[in-house]
Design an enzyme around this catalytic site. Sequence first.
Site, PDB file in Angstrom:
ATOM      1  CG  ASP A 104      -2.030   1.002   1.216  1.00 44.81           C
ATOM      2  OD1 ASP A 104      -2.969   0.920   0.401  1.00 44.81           O
ATOM      3  OD2 ASP A 104      -1.903   1.934   2.033  1.00 44.81           O
ATOM      4  CG  HIS A 272      -5.738  -3.330   0.355  1.00 43.90           C
ATOM      5  ND1 HIS A 272      -4.955  -2.858  -0.684  1.00 43.90           N
ATOM      6  CD2 HIS A 272      -5.426  -2.553   1.435  1.00 43.90           C
ATOM      7  CE1 HIS A 272      -4.221  -1.838  -0.271  1.00 43.90           C
ATOM      8  NE2 HIS A 272      -4.472  -1.640   1.018  1.00 43.90           N
TER       9      HIS A 272
END
Length: 296
Positions: A104, A272
């Site tokens: 991320d 994610h």
Amino acid sequence: MFDGFDNGTAVVDGVKIRYAKGGSGPPLLLLHGHPQTHVIWHKVSAQLARHFTVVAADLRGYGDSDKPAGLDDHSNYAKRVMANDQVGLMAQLGFERFAVMGHDRGARVAYRMALDHPQRVTRLVTLDIAPTLAMYENTTREFATAYYHWFFLIRPAPFPETLINASPDAYLKYHMGSRDAGLAPFTEAALAEYLRCIRDPATVHGICEDYRASAGIDLAHERDDIAVGRKIECELLALWGADGTIAKCFDPLKEFGKIAREVSGKALPCGHYIPEEAPQQLLDEALPFLLGARKM
């Protein structure tokens, strides 16, 4: 968590960077994403430490690292500056060359580091991102809906800070829990650590400044790279969650292929938060790559 690791703090250009260090072998720097800390690596750190000297650091603005007030142009949260923090940390630990794996926001810092410091980064793994410029320039309704925070957090201070600080627990639990897997991937201890950190208003400001920089100065830096033909020189492994927004809205291999010399990668069977949702699958793909054996 992080049994056998030592905790430390390095001061880089006046900014304190907090880290955990353990294992032995060639150095590997691990960088986390939003709204988390280095704790995201707790499910894979022990196995990585069997092969590497692992340094899991908190980014500027996050965790227990310093959180300076943002400048008017947000330049002190540019990924270039955040990357320099980590290069300085590794140098103080005695590592001039090292591999990097980032998730991320940490992956955005990591690929900026590879662009700016090609002599330092030996191998690069990015988790569940496409390049920032590509994502902003190819925004769709689906992407903007799923990644609402990319457009909320960049509003001028103190608007987003005020709203998040009204209930930081609600923000973090909604943000992390609204993804494909909900809150199930996060252990009680890890979630408690993320909540502890986001309850600090300085962390909330640091997070917002990170995103404000990405919507401004970071895009300028990426456009400059393209203009002069600068590319990531080391081998890059891009991994992303098959159930996440990146897989639905972007082609990471295509987009990274525009800014890197050599890219490989694939989707993993998760959403994610790869290090916490699919730790074994991550190790199965990343370890051979980091050790220099091409698995794919």
